[in-house]
Design an enzyme around this catalytic site. Structure first.
Site, short mmCIF file in Angstrom:
data_model
loop_
_atom_site.label_atom_id
_atom_site.label_comp_id
_atom_site.label_asym_id
_atom_site.label_seq_id
_atom_site.Cartn_x
_atom_site.Cartn_y
_atom_site.Cartn_z
N GLU A 140 0.75 -1.32 -0.26
CA GLU A 140 0.03 -0.02 -0.09
C GLU A 140 0.95 1.22 0.10
OE1 GLU A 140 -2.89 0.50 3.31
OE2 GLU A 140 -3.20 2.36 2.47
N ARG A 168 5.80 -13.29 9.55
CA ARG A 168 6.43 -11.99 9.48
C ARG A 168 7.74 -11.78 9.87
NH1 ARG A 168 2.54 -8.05 8.67
NH2 ARG A 168 3.66 -6.14 8.99
N LYS A 201 4.33 0.42 9.64
CA LYS A 201 4.34 1.85 9.07
C LYS A 201 3.66 2.92 9.81
CE LYS A 201 3.19 0.00 4.86
NZ LYS A 201 2.44 -0.08 3.48
#
Ligand code: ATP
Ligand code: MG
Length: 558
Positions: free
Chosen positions: A33, A258, A268
């Site tokens: 994104e 992850r 983020k």
């Protein structure tokens, strides 16, 4: 060399190829994104997705998952493209934007409404949350759940036209408010957001949620293996429901663990806070775990790819030692960074028996690890700089550097013996006086006597003054999120600036991004703040390999 064993994702791909599951196709994607810069965790996803495609001669799309207008922007799109390329991957002509699919997504939503599988809800976001139930209690149906198809179609169209206020309506899937998986309890597909989109402008007043959009994006692009992180495992059932209801192509989702790194945050949202509050100088601050920050610090794509490779692919999240990342950059730069001399905390050393005006240009090898690196000439004269802490007035037994009456080797030059020191009124040493042995040129004595200490130095008359920035972890805790939260755990010493370092004159030619080993001091990179006449270096990493030590210890302890 024996083949590396397959990781679990490769095993799945291997078996799919065997059964011809997607007619032999392997098509992955990296779907960031554009609401921030990429970080080292993304590097893992990039290496995995592009890596699998490369390995199986498939394809990998770069797809911007830009379905939320609130925080997305062109700056992030550009930085992400730059970082993926810099890491060494190529999406060829496969650059996609989820926002380009908005019209198609809208049509699919209408299709679901017509099937009686989606409805417009007037509950507020808070009410929807309250109706949702818990893991042990089923949810409550919305009073608007049983609107007719006609009414839903009309209301949804009016939502699109911007006739309603933000938060006043949503489009929800009609699944099952008692479903054991909360994601299946009539999830929201569209909400009203009256903000322009960085690519679509003011065309839309409604925006798809991540869950609705993401599975459609993968389906539209005919992705075969949709690799994502573990937190989406619980959403897979919903994605499959959507695609089954629509009767369209269904990729296979595979979840992996992850990557997390000690002493830093990789979210983020949190990295954005660091930037916005001015705690760091920007997304590319050399202390940031972003690709841009690591690049500016002096990390290479090779080292980052090596790091990602070594962390492996697993079905559980992992927290990796920061020292492993540092180990990887050392391994890489050891092979290719030229060795030079730089004195970070200088004190003058005067050779009393060396002629006042004499200059000798001595040979210095550039890199003992690289036979092709060659040599350079370095100037030697009566006055030099050495590190302040390479001299001690009252040295302990194991101190092999300079002290009154002691002899040491000056790298590439001569043996010197300390005879005297001069101090200022505050008792600080201002000059160290020595005599040299003219017979020891190159650092070897005629009579074969040896010394334990070899010091680096620069010629006082020829050296360049430089700024050197030393870094430590941005956070003092292994897990910065512990206790009071990450902002409480910032390391006040994460950057120390040294303004009057002295570096050898060959560095006059150094360009932004060039990397060197400063002998005995670590690896350094020329920072982008460098200007004509003002050299700025970042310390990438010290020479002390704590990871190698740790690995050895673990091995010894079985
Ligand atoms: P963040 O948590 O930093 O906000 P994100 O997952 O929201 O990250 P995206 O832009 O959606 O950011 O990420 C793009 C891809 O990178 C996703 O497929 C995501 O799963 C993957 N990714 C993000 N962070 C990590 C990580 N720490 N380890 C492995 N993959 C990651
Ligand atoms: Mg995400």
């Amino acid at each position: 060399m024996p083949d590396k064993p397959f990781n679990f994702i490769e095993e799945i791909v291997e078996s799919d190829l065997e059964t011809n599951k997607y007619e032999g196709r392997v098509h992955t994607r990296f779907p960031p994104e554009p609401n921030g810069y990429l970080h080292i965790g993304h590097a893992k996803s990039i290496c995995l997705n592009f890596g699998i495609a490369e390995k199986y001669e498939g394809m990998c799309n770069l797809r911007f998952d830009d379905t939320n207008p609130l925080k997305e922007g062109e700056e992030f799109v550009e930085s992400i493209k730059k970082d993926v390329r810099w890491l060494g991957f190529d999406w060829k002509d496969r650059l996609y934007f989820a926002s380009d699919y908005f019209e198609q997504m809208y049509k699919h939503a209408v299709q679901l409404i017509k099937k009686g599988k989606a409805y417009v809800d007037d509950l507020s976001p808070e009410e929807i949350r309250d109706h949702r139930g818990t893991l042990t209690e089923s949810g409550k149906e919305s009073p608007y759940r049983n609107r007719t198809v006609e009414e839903n179609l009309e209301l949804f169209e009016r939502m699109r036209k911007g006739e309603f206020e933000e938060g006043s309506k949503t489009l929800r899937a009609k699944i099952d408010m008692a479903h054991p998986n909360l994601n299946m309890r009539d999830p929201v597909m569209y909400r009203i957001i009256k903000k322009p989109h960085y690519r679509q402008g003011e065309k839309w007043y409604i925006y798809p949620t991540y869950d609705w959009a993401h599975c459609l994006e993968d389906s539209i692009e005919l992705i075969t293996h949709s690799l994502c992180t573990l937190e989406f495992a619980d959403h897979r059932i919903l994605y499959e429901w959507f695609l089954d209801q629509l009767g369209i192509y269904k990729p296979q989702q595979i979840e992996f663990g992850r990557l997390n790194l000690k002493y830093t945050v990789l979210s983020k949202r949190k990295l954005t806070i660091l930037v916005q509050k001015g705690i760091v100088s920007g997304w590319d601050d050399p202390r940031m775990p972003t690709i841009a920050g690591l690049r500016r610090r002096g990390y290479t794509p090779e080292a980052i790819r090596d790091f990602v490779e070594r962390t492996g692919v697993s079905r559980t999240d992992s927290v990796v030692e920061y020292s492993l990342l540092e180990h990887c950059i050392r391994e890489d730069l050891n092979k290719r960074a030229n060795r030079v001399m730089a004195v970070l905390d200088p004190v003058k050393l005067i050779i009393d028996n060396y002629p006042d005006d004499k200059v000798e240009w001595l040979d210095a090898e550039n890199n003992p690890e690289d036979p092709n690196a060659g040599t350079r000439k370095i100037p030697f004269c009566k006055e030099l700089f050495i590190e302040r802490d390479d001299f001690m007035e009252n040295p302990p037994k194991k101190f092999f550097r300079l002290a009154l009456g002691r002899e040491v080797r000056l790298k590439h030059a001569y043996y010197v013996t300390c005879t005297d020191v001069v101090k200022d009124e505050n008792d600080n040493i201002t000059e160290i006086h020595c005599v040299y042995d003219p017979e020891s040129k190159g650092g070897w004595t005629k009579d074969g006597r040896k010394v334990k200490g070899t010091l680096h130095w620069v010629s006082a008359r020829h050296c360049i003054t430089a700024e050197v920035r030393l870094y430590e972890h941005l956070f003092i805790k292994e897990n910065p999120d512990e206790d009071e939260g990450f902002l409480e755990n910032l390391n006040p010493n994460s950057m120390v600036v040294l303004n009057s370092c002295k570096v050898e004159p060959s560095l006059k030619e150094a360009k932004i991004g060039d990397k060197f080993q400063f002998l005995r001091k670590g690896y350094f990179c020329v920072d982008k703040d460098t200007t004509e006449g003002h050299l700025v270096f970042n310390r990438i990493v010290t020479l002390k390999d704590t990871w190698a030590k740790l690995a050895k210890k673990i091995k010894q302890n079985g």
